[in-house]
Design a protein around this motif. Structure first.
Motif, PDB file in Angstrom:
ATOM      1  N   HIS A  39     -22.087 -23.658  62.396  1.00 45.56           N
ATOM      2  CA  HIS A  39     -22.010 -22.398  61.712  1.00 45.56           C
ATOM      3  C   HIS A  39     -20.740 -22.034  60.949  1.00 45.56           C
ATOM      4  O   HIS A  39     -20.117 -21.010  60.761  1.00 45.56           O
ATOM      5  CB  HIS A  39     -21.929 -21.227  63.013  1.00 45.56           C
ATOM      6  N   ASN A  40     -20.326 -23.511  60.240  1.00 47.57           N
ATOM      7  CA  ASN A  40     -19.215 -23.192  59.241  1.00 47.57           C
ATOM      8  C   ASN A  40     -19.612 -22.859  57.818  1.00 47.57           C
ATOM      9  O   ASN A  40     -18.855 -22.740  56.975  1.00 47.57           O
ATOM     10  CB  ASN A  40     -18.186 -24.099  59.462  1.00 47.57           C
ATOM     11  N   GLY A  41     -20.938 -22.662  57.595  1.00 48.32           N
ATOM     12  CA  GLY A  41     -21.485 -22.468  56.146  1.00 48.32           C
ATOM     13  C   GLY A  41     -21.609 -23.658  55.320  1.00 48.32           C
ATOM     14  O   GLY A  41     -21.948 -23.630  54.346  1.00 48.32           O
ATOM     15  N   MET A  42     -21.221 -24.561  55.909  1.00 47.31           N
ATOM     16  CA  MET A  42     -21.533 -25.860  55.159  1.00 47.31           C
ATOM     17  C   MET A  42     -22.146 -27.072  56.138  1.00 47.31           C
ATOM     18  O   MET A  42     -22.095 -26.839  57.425  1.00 47.31           O
ATOM     19  CB  MET A  42     -20.047 -26.660  54.743  1.00 47.31           C
ATOM     20  N   LEU A  43     -22.805 -28.201  55.379  1.00 46.88           N
ATOM     21  CA  LEU A  43     -23.537 -28.985  56.320  1.00 46.88           C
ATOM     22  C   LEU A  43     -22.749 -30.409  56.226  1.00 46.88           C
ATOM     23  O   LEU A  43     -22.214 -31.184  55.149  1.00 46.88           O
ATOM     24  CB  LEU A  43     -24.854 -29.347  55.639  1.00 46.88           C
ATOM     25  N   SER A  44     -22.250 -31.058  57.275  1.00 48.05           N
ATOM     26  CA  SER A  44     -21.858 -32.360  57.498  1.00 48.05           C
ATOM     27  C   SER A  44     -22.868 -33.347  57.171  1.00 48.05           C
ATOM     28  O   SER A  44     -23.959 -33.077  57.414  1.00 48.05           O
ATOM     29  CB  SER A  44     -21.108 -32.661  58.852  1.00 48.05           C
ATOM     30  N   LYS A  45     -22.489 -34.712  57.044  1.00 47.33           N
ATOM     31  CA  LYS A  45     -23.661 -35.817  56.986  1.00 47.33           C
ATOM     32  C   LYS A  45     -24.782 -35.551  58.235  1.00 47.33           C
ATOM     33  O   LYS A  45     -25.704 -35.794  58.239  1.00 47.33           O
ATOM     34  CB  LYS A  45     -22.982 -37.183  56.742  1.00 47.33           C
ATOM     35  N   GLU A  46     -23.904 -35.533  59.407  1.00 40.88           N
ATOM     36  CA  GLU A  46     -24.706 -35.705  60.645  1.00 40.88           C
ATOM     37  C   GLU A  46     -25.622 -34.352  60.820  1.00 40.88           C
ATOM     38  O   GLU A  46     -26.884 -34.393  61.097  1.00 40.88           O
ATOM     39  CB  GLU A  46     -23.595 -35.558  61.859  1.00 40.88           C
ATOM     40  N   GLU A  47     -25.145 -33.275  60.453  1.00 39.99           N
ATOM     41  CA  GLU A  47     -26.113 -32.086  60.304  1.00 39.99           C
ATOM     42  C   GLU A  47     -27.342 -32.272  59.436  1.00 39.99           C
ATOM     43  O   GLU A  47     -28.383 -32.160  59.909  1.00 39.99           O
ATOM     44  CB  GLU A  47     -25.136 -30.882  59.999  1.00 39.99           C
ATOM     45  N   LEU A  48     -26.986 -32.751  58.129  1.00 38.57           N
ATOM     46  CA  LEU A  48     -28.209 -33.001  57.082  1.00 38.57           C
ATOM     47  C   LEU A  48     -29.110 -34.044  57.848  1.00 38.57           C
ATOM     48  O   LEU A  48     -30.208 -33.920  57.334  1.00 38.57           O
ATOM     49  CB  LEU A  48     -27.635 -33.273  55.778  1.00 38.57           C
ATOM     50  N   SER A  49     -28.797 -34.917  58.563  1.00 37.46           N
ATOM     51  CA  SER A  49     -29.668 -35.962  58.915  1.00 37.46           C
ATOM     52  C   SER A  49     -30.655 -35.689  59.728  1.00 37.46           C
ATOM     53  O   SER A  49     -31.649 -36.429  59.858  1.00 37.46           O
ATOM     54  CB  SER A  49     -28.650 -37.237  59.764  1.00 37.46           C
ATOM     55  N   ARG A  50     -30.613 -34.302  60.129  1.00 35.09           N
ATOM     56  CA  ARG A  50     -31.979 -33.792  60.844  1.00 35.09           C
ATOM     57  C   ARG A  50     -32.744 -33.035  59.944  1.00 35.09           C
ATOM     58  O   ARG A  50     -33.716 -32.352  60.360  1.00 35.09           O
ATOM     59  CB  ARG A  50     -31.314 -32.842  61.816  1.00 35.09           C
ATOM     60  N   TYR A  51     -32.616 -32.962  58.482  1.00 33.66           N
ATOM     61  CA  TYR A  51     -33.450 -32.458  57.500  1.00 33.66           C
ATOM     62  C   TYR A  51     -34.829 -33.040  57.688  1.00 33.66           C
ATOM     63  O   TYR A  51     -35.005 -34.206  58.020  1.00 33.66           O
ATOM     64  CB  TYR A  51     -32.682 -32.786  56.257  1.00 33.66           C
ATOM     65  N   GLY A  52     -35.857 -32.210  57.301  1.00 32.19           N
ATOM     66  CA  GLY A  52     -37.042 -32.696  57.606  1.00 32.19           C
ATOM     67  C   GLY A  52     -37.456 -33.178  58.656  1.00 32.19           C
ATOM     68  O   GLY A  52     -37.331 -32.565  59.704  1.00 32.19           O
TER      69      GLY A  52
END
Length: 406
Positions: free
Chosen positions: A241-254
């Motif tokens: 919830h810091n308003g930005m996406l780390s690579k690890e967070e984006l890896s769960r896309y789709g």
């Protein structure tokens, strides 16, 4: 020579500098007056109704299907009665453009009227957009288009339910689509002409329709459900919830199956802040992955695949990305597929001009860019490609079962 020079008309007018406030205001005011004058030259609703009445009155039988028709002679008569504003529509060129296979050489009244309506709408919209063109040079910057869309929201009934607090995210989501597709060189500005030529404004103004179907809303990037879906996904990915996406967070896309190697390239090439991605950069990422058939999306993905910035993909580049797919297959207990086979299939699909190099243009021309990029960056995309025969067979069986049930 001196005398001759006097007759050369002045063709360059210097734009006022930022500190020349009075000159800037004068320029803005004179442009506003000019655009108002242009607006008054357009047909208003009453004049359009009158035009329809005249066309209907001069129709020439017999009707073709349900379509009322008009001959060239009657067309010219209507042109004389319709008034000065209509003059530009009643030409032989326009008539010929709408002339199809009528045995009597007539055109459809409805088609002609729709043509007039479309032209009037284009001119109105051009004037509307030009009011936001602060520099007055025929293009809009990001902030100009943001202002245009923000002031458009209250006129679109389909966006009535949007919370005011979401407006800034909605505007950002809408503007991004225009800039992703219409500003491929990332100059930060788009020609008004290009905005009018693409279909995005039609999609946006479709939200005036109060009875828009659920399917139309879901397929329209600018609808409230679509904008809330994209923003909702972003919030769901943002675990800390810091308003930005780390690579690890984006890896769960789709489906969470994009390879780590591809995500590394996203974070190397795209604009990030201390290694994290903001909403605007995320929107570019989503637009690229959701529109993989489009040249602008392929350009975005190609840049990530072209690690050495050579302008082409060779066997080494393909192998580099496909190795990550093979590793993911092992993790999921699947039998890895030989790179040699996949490489041959990719080259067969693309048929590049140079048999050893695949350029962006090759990918676009082949019409297979979406399949090729899916094979290289997404395990789920590769699995779908590998099992396409099985999936088609299953779909066929399901359809047969559905028919038996009916």
């Amino acid at each position: 020579a001196k005398r001759r020079r006097k007759h050369i008309p002045r063709f360059y007018y210097r734009l006022p500098a930022e500190d020349e406030v009075l000159l800037q205001k004068l320029r803005e005011e004179s442009r506003a007056v000019f655009l108002q004058r242009k607006s008054r030259e357009l047909l208003d609703n009453e004049e359009l109704q009158n035009l329809w009445f005249l066309l209907d009155k001069h129709q020439v039988p017999p009707t073709t299907g349900d379509e009322a028709m008009i001959s060239y002679e009657s067309f010219l008569k209507v042109g004389e009665k319709a008034g000065a504003k209509c003059k530009l529509f009643f030409t032989a060129r326009v008539y010929a453009k709408l002339l199809h296979n009528d045995p009597y050489g007539r055109i459809s009244i409805m088609q002609f009227f729709n043509y007039v309506m479309r032209k009037v709408w284009l001119h109105q919209t051009r004037i509307g957009l030009s009011l936001y063109d602060v520099a007055g040079q025929g293009y809009l910057r990001e902030s100009d288009l943001e202002n245009y869309i923000l002031e458009l929201i209250p006129t679109l009934p389909q966006l009535d339910g949007l919370e005011k607090s979401f407006y800034s995210f909605y505007v950002c989501t809408a503007v991004r689509k225009f800039f992703f597709f219409l500003d491929p060189l990332r100059t930060g500005k788009i020609k008004i002409q290009d905005i009018l030529a693409c279909s995005f404004l039609d999609d946006l103004l479709e939200l005036r329709d109060e009875d828009l179907s659920k399917e139309s809303q879901e397929s329209n990037w600018f609808s409230a459900p679509s904008a809330l879906r994209v923003y909702g996904q972003y919030l769901n990915l943002d675990k800390d919830h810091n308003g930005m996406l780390s690579k690890e967070e984006l890896s769960r896309y789709g489906t969470g199956t994009l390879t780590s190697v591809f995500l590394d390239r996203v974070y190397q090439e795209c604009l990030t802040y201390d290694g994290e991605m903001d909403y605007k950069t995320y929107l570019d990422f989503v637009l690229a992955l959701e529109n993989r058939k489009e040249p602008a999306a392929l350009q975005y993905i190609f840049k990530l695949l072209d690690m050495e910035n050579k302008g082409y993909l060779n066997v080494f580049a393909l192998n580099f990305f496909f190795r990550a797919i093979q590793e993911q297959m092992k993790i999921h207990g699947q039998e890895p597929v030989s790179f040699q086979d996949v490489k041959d299939e990719i080259f067969d699909m693309v048929k590049p001009k140079d048999p050893y190099k695949i350029t962006l243009q090759d990918l676009v021309n082949s019409g297979q860019g979406d399949t090729v990029t899916s094979i290289l960056i997404d395990l789920n995309g590769f699995w779908t490609y590998e099992n396409r025969e099985v999936l088609v067979t299953n779909d066929g069986e399901n359809a047969s079962a559905d028919l038996e049930d009916t």
